[in-house]
Motif scaffolding. Structure first.
Motif, PDB file in Angstrom:
ATOM      1  N   ALA A   1      27.717  38.860  40.523  1.00  0.00           N
ATOM      2  CA  ALA A   1      28.426  38.000  41.460  1.00  0.00           C
ATOM      3  C   ALA A   1      28.367  38.533  42.873  1.00  0.00           C
ATOM      4  O   ALA A   1      28.542  37.800  43.832  1.00  0.00           O
ATOM      5  CB  ALA A   1      29.895  37.854  41.025  1.00  0.00           C
ATOM      6  N   ASN A   2      28.096  39.816  43.023  1.00  0.00           N
ATOM      7  CA  ASN A   2      28.035  40.431  44.343  1.00  0.00           C
ATOM      8  C   ASN A   2      26.623  40.869  44.707  1.00  0.00           C
ATOM      9  O   ASN A   2      26.430  41.760  45.523  1.00  0.00           O
ATOM     10  CB  ASN A   2      28.980  41.629  44.399  1.00  0.00           C
ATOM     11  N   ASP A   3      25.619  40.270  44.078  1.00  0.00           N
ATOM     12  CA  ASP A   3      24.216  40.547  44.382  1.00  0.00           C
ATOM     13  C   ASP A   3      23.851  42.007  44.154  1.00  0.00           C
ATOM     14  O   ASP A   3      23.022  42.562  44.866  1.00  0.00           O
ATOM     15  CB  ASP A   3      23.897  40.157  45.830  1.00  0.00           C
ATOM     16  N   LEU A   4      24.454  42.629  43.177  1.00  0.00           N
ATOM     17  CA  LEU A   4      24.130  43.993  42.817  1.00  0.00           C
ATOM     18  C   LEU A   4      23.258  43.980  41.575  1.00  0.00           C
ATOM     19  O   LEU A   4      23.213  43.000  40.835  1.00  0.00           O
ATOM     20  CB  LEU A   4      25.418  44.798  42.578  1.00  0.00           C
ATOM     21  N   PRO A   5      22.529  45.078  41.323  1.00  0.00           N
ATOM     22  CA  PRO A   5      21.580  45.060  40.219  1.00  0.00           C
ATOM     23  C   PRO A   5      22.241  44.938  38.859  1.00  0.00           C
ATOM     24  O   PRO A   5      23.340  45.440  38.636  1.00  0.00           O
ATOM     25  CB  PRO A   5      20.869  46.418  40.354  1.00  0.00           C
TER      26      PRO A   5
ATOM     27  N   GLY B   1      26.851  44.969  65.671  1.00  0.00           N
ATOM     28  CA  GLY B   1      27.026  44.278  64.405  1.00  0.00           C
ATOM     29  C   GLY B   1      26.499  45.027  63.204  1.00  0.00           C
ATOM     30  O   GLY B   1      26.296  44.436  62.138  1.00  0.00           O
ATOM     31  N   TYR B   2      26.277  46.350  63.352  1.00  0.00           N
ATOM     32  CA  TYR B   2      25.671  47.148  62.271  1.00  0.00           C
ATOM     33  C   TYR B   2      24.405  46.455  61.754  1.00  0.00           C
ATOM     34  O   TYR B   2      24.203  46.278  60.553  1.00  0.00           O
ATOM     35  CB  TYR B   2      26.662  47.373  61.126  1.00  0.00           C
TER      36      TYR B   2
ATOM     37  N   SER C   1      31.208  44.410  56.935  1.00  0.00           N
ATOM     38  CA  SER C   1      31.214  43.421  55.865  1.00  0.00           C
ATOM     39  C   SER C   1      30.444  44.004  54.693  1.00  0.00           C
ATOM     40  O   SER C   1      29.795  45.051  54.818  1.00  0.00           O
ATOM     41  CB  SER C   1      30.560  42.115  56.327  1.00  0.00           C
ATOM     42  N   ARG C   2      30.482  43.345  53.587  1.00  0.00           N
ATOM     43  CA  ARG C   2      29.733  43.838  52.427  1.00  0.00           C
ATOM     44  C   ARG C   2      28.234  43.743  52.659  1.00  0.00           C
ATOM     45  O   ARG C   2      27.456  44.434  52.013  1.00  0.00           O
ATOM     46  CB  ARG C   2      30.148  43.088  51.168  1.00  0.00           C
ATOM     47  N   ASP C   3      27.821  42.881  53.589  1.00  0.00           N
ATOM     48  CA  ASP C   3      26.400  42.753  53.900  1.00  0.00           C
ATOM     49  C   ASP C   3      25.892  43.891  54.780  1.00  0.00           C
ATOM     50  O   ASP C   3      24.730  44.287  54.674  1.00  0.00           O
ATOM     51  CB  ASP C   3      26.120  41.417  54.601  1.00  0.00           C
ATOM     52  N   ASN C   4      26.735  44.414  55.676  1.00  0.00           N
ATOM     53  CA  ASN C   4      26.256  45.443  56.604  1.00  0.00           C
ATOM     54  C   ASN C   4      26.853  46.822  56.332  1.00  0.00           C
ATOM     55  O   ASN C   4      26.692  47.744  57.132  1.00  0.00           O
ATOM     56  CB  ASN C   4      26.525  45.033  58.054  1.00  0.00           C
TER      57      ASN C   4
ATOM     58  N   HIS D   1      39.337  46.998  44.594  1.00  0.00           N
ATOM     59  CA  HIS D   1      37.911  46.669  44.530  1.00  0.00           C
ATOM     60  C   HIS D   1      37.406  46.285  45.915  1.00  0.00           C
ATOM     61  O   HIS D   1      38.077  45.553  46.649  1.00  0.00           O
ATOM     62  CB  HIS D   1      37.678  45.511  43.559  1.00  0.00           C
ATOM     63  N   PRO D   2      36.213  46.756  46.316  1.00  0.00           N
ATOM     64  CA  PRO D   2      35.694  46.408  47.652  1.00  0.00           C
ATOM     65  C   PRO D   2      35.483  44.925  47.875  1.00  0.00           C
ATOM     66  O   PRO D   2      35.434  44.482  49.029  1.00  0.00           O
ATOM     67  CB  PRO D   2      34.379  47.196  47.740  1.00  0.00           C
ATOM     68  N   LYS D   3      35.368  44.143  46.820  1.00  0.00           N
ATOM     69  CA  LYS D   3      35.202  42.699  47.028  1.00  0.00           C
ATOM     70  C   LYS D   3      36.435  42.090  47.684  1.00  0.00           C
ATOM     71  O   LYS D   3      36.368  40.995  48.254  1.00  0.00           O
ATOM     72  CB  LYS D   3      34.903  41.994  45.709  1.00  0.00           C
ATOM     73  N   GLU D   4      37.571  42.803  47.625  1.00  0.00           N
ATOM     74  CA  GLU D   4      38.791  42.306  48.256  1.00  0.00           C
ATOM     75  C   GLU D   4      38.787  42.529  49.768  1.00  0.00           C
ATOM     76  O   GLU D   4      39.676  42.031  50.471  1.00  0.00           O
ATOM     77  CB  GLU D   4      40.014  42.968  47.622  1.00  0.00           C
ATOM     78  N   TRP D   5      37.797  43.281  50.277  1.00  0.00           N
ATOM     79  CA  TRP D   5      37.761  43.575  51.704  1.00  0.00           C
ATOM     80  C   TRP D   5      37.649  42.320  52.557  1.00  0.00           C
ATOM     81  O   TRP D   5      38.288  42.218  53.613  1.00  0.00           O
ATOM     82  CB  TRP D   5      36.614  44.530  52.026  1.00  0.00           C
ATOM     83  N   GLU D   6      36.848  41.352  52.137  1.00  0.00           N
ATOM     84  CA  GLU D   6      36.640  40.175  52.978  1.00  0.00           C
ATOM     85  C   GLU D   6      37.956  39.440  53.232  1.00  0.00           C
ATOM     86  O   GLU D   6      38.230  39.012  54.357  1.00  0.00           O
ATOM     87  CB  GLU D   6      35.607  39.240  52.346  1.00  0.00           C
ATOM     88  N   GLU D   7      38.789  39.328  52.217  1.00  0.00           N
ATOM     89  CA  GLU D   7      40.078  38.677  52.408  1.00  0.00           C
ATOM     90  C   GLU D   7      40.969  39.504  53.327  1.00  0.00           C
ATOM     91  O   GLU D   7      41.649  38.961  54.212  1.00  0.00           O
ATOM     92  CB  GLU D   7      40.765  38.464  51.058  1.00  0.00           C
ATOM     93  N   ILE D   8      40.949  40.836  53.123  1.00  0.00           N
ATOM     94  CA  ILE D   8      41.743  41.707  53.994  1.00  0.00           C
ATOM     95  C   ILE D   8      41.248  41.605  55.435  1.00  0.00           C
ATOM     96  O   ILE D   8      42.034  41.530  56.378  1.00  0.00           O
ATOM     97  CB  ILE D   8      41.653  43.169  53.495  1.00  0.00           C
TER      98      ILE D   8
END
Length: 346
Positions: free
Chosen positions: A22-26, A218-219, A251-254, A323-330
């Motif tokens: 779900a998070n584009d990880l292997p 923007g990293y 962000s999780r992308d950068n 969980h780091p996926k919660e970062w975007e909401e934070i």
């Protein structure tokens, strides 16, 4: 803005964390206990030694990984310590939506490891799928605190490990090596950077944030920072609002690039100015999924600046296993016009 030439850092890069489509990880499939045990170092980012590790599963997917140091003395788990650790693990697993957990004790002391797992078995009950004790080359299934016959496994020939390596997951030799990637550079370099700080006077808020944006960019890509740039970033981040701007751009992308960026600054930072940079490195480690490095950064801040609030926040994130996926909401909450970042403490 013209892009600077990319730089591939020589220091260890972050590991890629547990598989999560779900998070584009292997996605790495394990077909045996040996495969799972061989993959644990890749999920942690380092080879566990004298460690109790939990893998939490939702169905067949690993959704969470946790580790604690495993005390060797037989009496180290008196006074309910083992039960507390097991209860904490079970609580974390349920919080992350797991329906089963696997526990593995990596230790040279089989009997002690099996005893700890026996306590954990009682606490976890039906949540526990399996419990193993391993020395890194053999493993034993544990039932009621007793280890069964030893079975060999070889991480070097594991197909699951081969897939993990192909997908870019890496593993460091030990947790000490993870900590070394967050440690300070030699004193002479930190002294040079300290001598440069006076070149950069404090700026007004808007000007400071604009300059930070120019430096961070923007990293967008990896690059080698000059000592002048590192010194300027340290001065800019004395202002908590500017520091938090650097934080909320992540962000999780950068996050990979942000981790390398603030890692360069954190390692070169003089002691008096290290807290913001090490904290930002820790936050980038967390967002990128590298919990082990995040905790090492939190440990460094706790030693160098024990009252620094962002360091305390890092430790809270680690203890609570957010969980780091919660970062975007934070992050959206922090950047919302109606919710400013709390700057009541440094």
């Amino acid at each position: 803005m013209r892009r600077r030439r990319s730089h591939r850092p020589s220091r260890p890069r972050r590991h890629r964390p547990a598989a999560d489509a779900a998070n584009d990880l292997p996605v790495v499939r394990a077909s045996s206990p040996g495969d799972l045990l061989s993959l644990i170092p890749y999920l942690l980012g380092f080879q566990p030694e004298e460690s109790l590790v939990m893998l939490a599963f939702a169905g067949k997917r690993v959704v969470f990984t946790a580790r604690v140091d495993l005390p060797v003395p037989a009496n180290a788990f008196e006074h309910g310590t083992a039960e507390l650790v097991a209860e904490h693990f079970a609580g974390l697993a349920r919080h992350h939506g797991a329906d089963g957990v696997l526990l593995a004790a990596f230790t040279r002391h089989e009997a002690e490891g099996a005893a700890v797992l026996g306590v954990a078995q009682e606490v976890c009950g039906g949540l526990l799928l399996s419990a193993w004790v391993s020395d890194g080359q053999t493993f034993c299934a544990v039932h009621h605190g007793v280890a069964g016959p030893a079975e060999p496994y070889d991480p070097q020939t594991s197909a699951a490990v081969a897939t993990a390596v192909y997908e870019g997951m890496t593993v460091l030799p030990s947790r000490d090596d993870v900590a070394a990637s967050a440690a300070a550079d030699p004193p002479e370099r930190r002294t040079r950077v300290k001598e440069l700080l006076g070149r950069f006077p404090a700026r007004q808020m808007t000007e400071a944030q604009e300059r930070l944006d120019e430096l961070v960019d923007g990293y967008a890509e990896l690059r080698l920072l000059s000592e002048d740039e590192i010194a300027e970033l340290l001065v800019l981040c004395r202002d908590l609002a500017v520091r938090d701007r650097a934080w909320t751009v992540m962000s999780r992308d950068n996050a990979d690039v942000a981790l390398d960026f603030w890692g360069q600054v954190a390692r070169a930072a003089p002691l008096d100015d290290s807290a913001p940079a090490v904290s930002l490195m820790g936050m980038a480690a967390w967002v990128s999924g590298n919990g082990a490095l995040m905790l090492c950064c939190a440990d460094r801040v706790a030693v160098e600046h024990p009252r620094y609030s962002m360091g305390q926040l890092l430790m809270d994130l680690a203890v609570s296993s957010v969980h780091p996926k919660e970062w975007e909401e934070i992050r959206h909450h922090l950047t919302d016009d109606d919710h400013g970042v709390d700057h009541s403490a440094a």
